[in-house]
Design a protein around this motif. Structure first.
Motif, PDB file in Angstrom:
ATOM      1  N   THR A 137       7.183 -31.708   6.181  1.00 31.81           N
ATOM      2  CA  THR A 137       6.381 -31.281   5.025  1.00 31.81           C
ATOM      3  C   THR A 137       5.033 -31.985   5.076  1.00 31.81           C
ATOM      4  O   THR A 137       4.959 -33.210   5.172  1.00 31.81           O
ATOM      5  N   LEU A 138       3.958 -31.189   5.003  1.00 33.83           N
ATOM      6  CA  LEU A 138       2.592 -31.704   4.954  1.00 33.83           C
ATOM      7  C   LEU A 138       1.983 -31.310   3.617  1.00 33.83           C
ATOM      8  O   LEU A 138       1.905 -30.120   3.300  1.00 33.83           O
ATOM      9  N   THR A 139       1.526 -32.301   2.822  1.00 35.59           N
ATOM     10  CA  THR A 139       0.991 -32.027   1.486  1.00 35.59           C
ATOM     11  C   THR A 139      -0.327 -32.760   1.296  1.00 35.59           C
ATOM     12  O   THR A 139      -0.403 -33.982   1.466  1.00 35.59           O
ATOM     13  N   ALA A 178      -4.012 -29.255   4.883  1.00 34.14           N
ATOM     14  CA  ALA A 178      -2.668 -29.552   5.384  1.00 34.14           C
ATOM     15  C   ALA A 178      -2.493 -28.688   6.623  1.00 34.14           C
ATOM     16  O   ALA A 178      -2.514 -27.455   6.524  1.00 34.14           O
ATOM     17  N   SER A 179      -2.327 -29.327   7.797  1.00 33.76           N
ATOM     18  CA  SER A 179      -2.437 -28.533   9.017  1.00 33.76           C
ATOM     19  C   SER A 179      -1.790 -29.217  10.213  1.00 33.76           C
ATOM     20  O   SER A 179      -1.717 -30.452  10.285  1.00 33.76           O
ATOM     21  N   MET A 194       3.822 -26.504   4.450  1.00 39.32           N
ATOM     22  CA  MET A 194       2.466 -27.047   4.346  1.00 39.32           C
ATOM     23  C   MET A 194       1.829 -26.588   3.036  1.00 39.32           C
ATOM     24  O   MET A 194       1.916 -25.433   2.687  1.00 39.32           O
TER      25      MET A 194
END
Length: 199
Positions: A137-139, A178-179, A194
Motif C-alpha cells: 500500500t502506497l499512500t 503515490a507511484s 495506491m
C-alpha cells in the motif's frame, strides 16, 4: 522594512538494503511533516514631519518535501504500508503592512508581498523490491494552507495628500504522488493499493 525567508526542509523515510527484512505482522514506513512559517514586514512611519513614507516588502520562498520510499530489498511481511503526509497544520504566511504615519502634508505608503510555495509529497517504490507474497500500500496525503497579504495601515492623522499602493503575488505548486516509479520493479506481490490526496 524588508523581510525575506527561505525554507527548504526535507522529511524522508527509506528502506534500502541488499539484505532481507522480516516482520511477523505488517511493516510500516512513514514520513510526516508539520510546518508553520510566517514572514512579515511592517513599514509604518510614525514621524509627524511634513512628508511621511512607509514601505514594507516581504518575500517568502518555501519548498518542503516529504518522501517515503522503498528503494531496494527483500521484505517479508503480511503487508507493507508506505505513507507520506504533510498535514493540515502546514500554514505558510507572507504579509507586508505599510503606513505613512502622522504626516501633515504628504503621505506615501507601499506594501509588496511575494510568496512562492512549492510542495512535494510522495510515497513511492524507487528500486527493486521483493514482497515475498505480501500486500503493498502506497499512500500520499497533503493538506497545505498558504496566505499572502499586502495591506495599508493608518497611523495618526491623515495627510493633505497621499499615495498608496499594495500588491500581493502568490505562486504555488503542490504535488502529491503515490507511484511505482519508472524503472522500479516489484516482485512476488499480492495486492497493490495506491492513493494520493492533495488539498
Amino acid at each position: 522594512a524588508v523581510a525575506v525567508s527561505v525554507y527548504l526542509p526535507t522529511t524522508s523515510a527509506t528502506i534500502s538494503t541488499t539484505g532481507a527484512m522480516t516482520s511477523d505482522g505488517a511493516l510500516t514506513l512513514s514520513a510526516t511533516s508539520t510546518d508553520t512559517v510566517n514572514t512579515s514586514a511592517s513599514g509604518v512611519n510614525t514621524d509627524d514631519s511634513g512628508t511621511g513614507v512607509g514601505i514594507a516588502v516581504a518575500f517568502g520562498f518555501e519548498s518542503p518535501n516529504v518522501r517515503a520510499a522503498l528503494e531496494d530489498g527483500s521484505l517479508t511481511a503480511s503487508a507493507v504500508n508506505v505513507s507520506a503526509t504533510m498535514d493540515a497544520d502546514n500554514t505558510f504566511t507572507v504579509s507586508a503592512v505599510s503606513g505613512s504615519g502622522d504626516a501633515t502634508q504628504m503621505g506615501i505608503a507601499g506594501s509588496l508581498a511575494i510568496h512562492v510555495l512549492t510542495t512535494s509529497v510522495e510515497a513511492v517504490v524507487d528500486g527493486s523490491v521483493n514482497l515475498n507474497g505480501g500486500d503493498l500500500t502506497l499512500t500520499a496525503n497533503s493538506t497545505t494552507s498558504a496566505v499572502t497579504h499586502a495591506t495599508p495601515k493608518k497611523a495618526g492623522a491623515a495627510a493633505d495628500k497621499g499615495v498608496g499602493l499594495s500588491l500581493a503575488l502568490y505562486i504555488g505548486t503542490n504535488t502529491t504522488t503515490a507511484s511505482i516509479l519508472d524503472g522500479a520493479q516489484v516482485t512476488n506481490v499480492d495486492d497493490i493499493t495506491m492513493s494520493a490526496t492533495g488539498s
